[in-house]
Design a protein around this motif. Sequence first.
Motif, PDB file in Angstrom:
ATOM      1  N   TYR A  41     -19.289 -29.296   8.389  1.00 13.79           N
ATOM      2  CA  TYR A  41     -18.101 -30.079   8.708  1.00 13.79           C
ATOM      3  C   TYR A  41     -17.912 -29.980  10.207  1.00 13.79           C
ATOM      4  CZ  TYR A  41     -17.369 -29.380   3.748  1.00 13.79           C
ATOM      5  OH  TYR A  41     -17.540 -29.339   2.381  1.00 13.79           O
ATOM      6  N   ALA A  42     -17.843 -31.116  10.862  1.00 12.41           N
ATOM      7  CA  ALA A  42     -17.701 -31.135  12.318  1.00 12.41           C
ATOM      8  C   ALA A  42     -16.430 -31.872  12.704  1.00 12.41           C
ATOM      9  CB  ALA A  42     -18.903 -31.802  12.966  1.00 12.41           C
ATOM     10  N   GLN A  43     -15.697 -31.283  13.606  1.00 19.45           N
ATOM     11  CA  GLN A  43     -14.509 -31.913  14.175  1.00 19.45           C
ATOM     12  C   GLN A  43     -14.975 -32.709  15.382  1.00 19.45           C
ATOM     13  OE1 GLN A  43     -11.065 -30.233  16.832  1.00 19.45           O
ATOM     14  NE2 GLN A  43     -10.918 -29.311  14.797  1.00 19.45           N
ATOM     15  N   VAL A  44     -14.772 -34.014  15.363  1.00 20.71           N
ATOM     16  CA  VAL A  44     -15.259 -34.896  16.417  1.00 20.71           C
ATOM     17  C   VAL A  44     -14.099 -35.320  17.307  1.00 20.71           C
ATOM     18  CG1 VAL A  44     -16.443 -37.058  16.936  1.00 20.71           C
ATOM     19  CG2 VAL A  44     -17.062 -35.769  14.884  1.00 20.71           C
ATOM     20  N   ARG A  45     -14.251 -35.029  18.578  1.00 22.85           N
ATOM     21  CA  ARG A  45     -13.261 -35.420  19.586  1.00 22.85           C
ATOM     22  C   ARG A  45     -13.954 -36.326  20.607  1.00 22.85           C
ATOM     23  NH1 ARG A  45      -7.903 -33.459  18.808  1.00 22.85           N
ATOM     24  NH2 ARG A  45      -8.066 -31.712  17.395  1.00 22.85           N
ATOM     25  N   GLU A  46     -13.221 -36.703  21.625  1.00 22.32           N
ATOM     26  CA  GLU A  46     -13.767 -37.617  22.627  1.00 22.32           C
ATOM     27  C   GLU A  46     -14.973 -37.026  23.352  1.00 22.32           C
ATOM     28  OE1 GLU A  46     -12.520 -39.885  26.770  1.00 22.32           O
ATOM     29  OE2 GLU A  46     -10.973 -38.884  25.619  1.00 22.32           O
ATOM     30  N   LYS A  47     -14.863 -35.785  23.800  1.00 23.18           N
ATOM     31  CA  LYS A  47     -15.937 -35.195  24.599  1.00 23.18           C
ATOM     32  C   LYS A  47     -16.506 -33.920  24.011  1.00 23.18           C
ATOM     33  CE  LYS A  47     -13.920 -37.102  28.738  1.00 23.18           C
ATOM     34  NZ  LYS A  47     -14.586 -37.739  29.762  1.00 23.18           N
ATOM     35  N   THR A  48     -16.057 -33.545  22.816  1.00 22.08           N
ATOM     36  CA  THR A  48     -16.558 -32.328  22.180  1.00 22.08           C
ATOM     37  C   THR A  48     -16.737 -32.550  20.686  1.00 22.08           C
ATOM     38  OG1 THR A  48     -14.338 -31.468  21.778  1.00 22.08           O
ATOM     39  CG2 THR A  48     -15.418 -30.768  23.822  1.00 22.08           C
ATOM     40  N   MET A  49     -17.542 -31.663  20.112  1.00 15.94           N
ATOM     41  CA  MET A  49     -17.705 -31.622  18.669  1.00 15.94           C
ATOM     42  C   MET A  49     -17.749 -30.152  18.275  1.00 15.94           C
ATOM     43  SD  MET A  49     -20.491 -33.374  16.063  1.00 15.94           S
ATOM     44  CE  MET A  49     -20.534 -34.874  16.995  1.00 15.94           C
ATOM     45  N   TRP A  50     -17.005 -29.803  17.228  1.00 17.19           N
ATOM     46  CA  TRP A  50     -16.918 -28.416  16.783  1.00 17.19           C
ATOM     47  C   TRP A  50     -17.398 -28.288  15.353  1.00 17.19           C
ATOM     48  CZ3 TRP A  50     -15.378 -24.288  19.723  1.00 17.19           C
ATOM     49  CH2 TRP A  50     -14.859 -24.593  20.976  1.00 17.19           C
ATOM     50  N   LEU A  51     -18.296 -27.341  15.118  1.00 15.96           N
ATOM     51  CA  LEU A  51     -18.681 -26.973  13.770  1.00 15.96           C
ATOM     52  C   LEU A  51     -17.518 -26.190  13.175  1.00 15.96           C
ATOM     53  CD1 LEU A  51     -20.818 -26.696  11.526  1.00 15.96           C
ATOM     54  CD2 LEU A  51     -21.555 -24.576  12.664  1.00 15.96           C
ATOM     55  N   GLN A  52     -16.993 -26.658  12.064  1.00 15.06           N
ATOM     56  CA  GLN A  52     -15.865 -25.983  11.428  1.00 15.06           C
ATOM     57  C   GLN A  52     -16.377 -24.783  10.648  1.00 15.06           C
ATOM     58  OE1 GLN A  52     -12.423 -27.319  11.959  1.00 15.06           O
ATOM     59  NE2 GLN A  52     -13.917 -27.814  13.520  1.00 15.06           N
ATOM     60  N   GLY A  53     -15.938 -23.605  11.026  1.00 17.76           N
ATOM     61  CA  GLY A  53     -16.375 -22.381  10.378  1.00 17.76           C
ATOM     62  C   GLY A  53     -15.642 -22.101   9.085  1.00 17.76           C
ATOM     63  N   THR A  54     -16.112 -21.095   8.388  1.00 19.81           N
ATOM     64  CA  THR A  54     -15.520 -20.730   7.110  1.00 19.81           C
ATOM     65  C   THR A  54     -14.099 -20.201   7.257  1.00 19.81           C
ATOM     66  OG1 THR A  54     -16.614 -18.571   7.251  1.00 19.81           O
ATOM     67  CG2 THR A  54     -17.727 -20.292   5.968  1.00 19.81           C
ATOM     68  N   LYS A  55     -13.742 -19.695   8.430  1.00 18.58           N
ATOM     69  CA  LYS A  55     -12.357 -19.257   8.635  1.00 18.58           C
ATOM     70  C   LYS A  55     -11.402 -20.444   8.687  1.00 18.58           C
ATOM     71  CE  LYS A  55     -12.781 -14.844  11.015  1.00 18.58           C
ATOM     72  NZ  LYS A  55     -12.475 -14.126  12.267  1.00 18.58           N
ATOM     73  N   GLN A  71     -24.499 -20.732  10.854  1.00 24.08           N
ATOM     74  CA  GLN A  71     -23.691 -20.785  12.071  1.00 24.08           C
ATOM     75  C   GLN A  71     -22.211 -21.073  11.773  1.00 24.08           C
ATOM     76  OE1 GLN A  71     -26.490 -22.351  11.398  1.00 24.08           O
ATOM     77  NE2 GLN A  71     -27.929 -22.186  13.080  1.00 24.08           N
ATOM     78  N   ALA A  72     -21.900 -21.499  10.562  1.00 21.05           N
ATOM     79  CA  ALA A  72     -20.518 -21.815  10.211  1.00 21.05           C
ATOM     80  C   ALA A  72     -19.776 -20.610   9.642  1.00 21.05           C
ATOM     81  CB  ALA A  72     -20.465 -22.976   9.213  1.00 21.05           C
ATOM     82  N   ASN A  73     -20.471 -19.498   9.445  1.00 18.35           N
ATOM     83  CA  ASN A  73     -19.783 -18.307   8.975  1.00 18.35           C
ATOM     84  C   ASN A  73     -18.851 -17.809  10.070  1.00 18.35           C
ATOM     85  OD1 ASN A  73     -20.937 -18.108   6.369  1.00 18.35           O
ATOM     86  ND2 ASN A  73     -22.810 -17.317   7.263  1.00 18.35           N
ATOM     87  N   GLY A  74     -17.604 -17.605   9.716  1.00 17.26           N
ATOM     88  CA  GLY A  74     -16.627 -17.154  10.707  1.00 17.26           C
ATOM     89  C   GLY A  74     -15.900 -18.314  11.335  1.00 17.26           C
ATOM     90  N   ASP A  75     -15.796 -18.277  12.658  1.00 15.77           N
ATOM     91  CA  ASP A  75     -15.000 -19.267  13.383  1.00 15.77           C
ATOM     92  C   ASP A  75     -15.669 -20.622  13.541  1.00 15.77           C
ATOM     93  OD1 ASP A  75     -12.897 -17.495  13.830  1.00 15.77           O
ATOM     94  OD2 ASP A  75     -13.809 -16.715  15.656  1.00 15.77           O
ATOM     95  N   GLY A  76     -16.987 -20.679  13.476  1.00 16.08           N
ATOM     96  CA  GLY A  76     -17.698 -21.904  13.822  1.00 16.08           C
ATOM     97  C   GLY A  76     -17.967 -21.882  15.317  1.00 16.08           C
ATOM     98  N   ALA A  77     -18.295 -23.031  15.891  1.00 15.89           N
ATOM     99  CA  ALA A  77     -18.644 -23.055  17.310  1.00 15.89           C
ATOM    100  C   ALA A  77     -18.635 -24.476  17.839  1.00 15.89           C
ATOM    101  CB  ALA A  77     -20.028 -22.454  17.507  1.00 15.89           C
TER     102      ALA A  77
END
Length: 157
Positions: A41-55, A71-77
């Motif tokens: 699950y990725a959060q898509v913004r204008e200039k960034t994308m974040w992998l949504q972690g399990t937290k 890589q999604a275990n914990g906070d994500g990145a």
Amino acid sequence: MTKFGEMLGQEDAAKKAIDKFTATFTQAKDQLKGVEGTVAYAQVREKTMWLQGTKYAGHYYEPLGLKPPEQANGDGAELSLEGITKINPDYIFLGYFNYTDKSLPALADEWEKTDVWKSLKAVKANHVYKINGAVAFGYGPISRTYGVNAIVSALKK
């Protein structure tokens, strides 16, 4: 929700809402039993994308029987285009925060034009799904119900 029900003298209504919410997840897990591989699950913004972690998005992993990328275990990145190739998930949900206004830019729109993006397993298998990230990545029962329904609609076998 239980506390709100108590405060408003609506304990029965709160219990019914909780039971309905719980049933939504139970039914979704049953419908997704055939899904194999990793789901990102990725959060898509204008200039960034974040992998949504399990937290943050854990309610869309274990309760639904879906496997997060390591890589999604914990906070994500925060993701880079090259970084997502290391994750290389089998399924990708792009949670756009400009979902209702396509005129706003989103980083994923640029990435989709690249050969790197086109080399991903999820892209090759047509397993990339666009959802309303502002709703799906919220905290309440309405947000989570929307997210579960979007996931089931995309992945149901």
